[in-house]
Design an enzyme around this catalytic site. Sequence first.
Site, PDB file in Angstrom:
ATOM      1  N   CYS A 147      79.809 -71.238  45.973  1.00  0.00           N
ATOM      2  CA  CYS A 147      78.951 -71.097  44.811  1.00  0.00           C
ATOM      3  C   CYS A 147      79.548 -70.174  43.771  1.00  0.00           C
ATOM      4  O   CYS A 147      79.430 -70.425  42.596  1.00  0.00           O
ATOM      5  CB  CYS A 147      77.586 -70.572  45.252  1.00  0.00           C
ATOM      6  SG  CYS A 147      76.433 -70.384  43.902  1.00  0.00           S
ATOM      7  N   ARG A 184      89.427 -57.295  39.492  1.00  0.00           N
ATOM      8  CA  ARG A 184      88.754 -56.150  40.074  1.00  0.00           C
ATOM      9  C   ARG A 184      87.906 -56.670  41.214  1.00  0.00           C
ATOM     10  O   ARG A 184      86.835 -56.211  41.523  1.00  0.00           O
ATOM     11  CB  ARG A 184      87.890 -55.387  39.067  1.00  0.00           C
ATOM     12  CG  ARG A 184      88.616 -54.214  38.497  1.00  0.00           C
ATOM     13  CD  ARG A 184      89.423 -54.480  37.282  1.00  0.00           C
ATOM     14  NE  ARG A 184      88.635 -54.988  36.183  1.00  0.00           N
ATOM     15  CZ  ARG A 184      89.086 -55.965  35.450  1.00  0.00           C
ATOM     16  NH1 ARG A 184      90.227 -56.511  35.696  1.00  0.00           N
ATOM     17  NH2 ARG A 184      88.394 -56.377  34.447  1.00  0.00           N
ATOM     18  N   ASP A 200      89.263 -52.702  33.470  1.00  0.00           N
ATOM     19  CA  ASP A 200      90.110 -52.604  34.649  1.00  0.00           C
ATOM     20  C   ASP A 200      90.385 -51.137  34.988  1.00  0.00           C
ATOM     21  O   ASP A 200      91.005 -50.429  34.200  1.00  0.00           O
ATOM     22  CB  ASP A 200      91.431 -53.325  34.387  1.00  0.00           C
ATOM     23  CG  ASP A 200      92.290 -53.453  35.626  1.00  0.00           C
ATOM     24  OD1 ASP A 200      91.940 -52.872  36.673  1.00  0.00           O
ATOM     25  OD2 ASP A 200      93.321 -54.145  35.539  1.00  0.00           O
TER      26      ASP A 200
END
Length: 138
Positions: free
Chosen positions: A2, A8, A111
């Site tokens: 799904c 990250r 990030d």
Amino acid sequence: MCIGNVCRSPMAEGIFKQLLIGSEVDCRASSAGLHALVGRPPEPFACQLLLKKGIDISSYRACQINSGMIRNADLVLVMELNQKAIVEKRDPSARGKVYRLGEWGKFDVGDPYRKGIAVFEESLKLIETGVSQWLEKL
């Protein structure tokens, strides 16, 4: 599958999996990066912060997203808006199923790689918010 989760990813994947336990949402979270250093373990700050939440991501190893992952996912979540275009360019079949983790709150998750723990903590807060918002929609 799904949910496919990009970038990250160890933190986001861990949070998704934790919140899916006991929920009525029938899906599975997995992760890969756009520029991941294949085989690399998660950053120590990421492991430390998630372990405080009872989530052990230490066995995770980075992998690169590929067309097979994109095609098998019903939903691909990226951390930053510019990553959506990158994923769609790599595989045009991704169009219509790539969104930001912060789509509903209209935010990017920066990030934290090679940055201090405060940046990781901020990223984790945004990830938790994004994951919660997506699970409400799913």
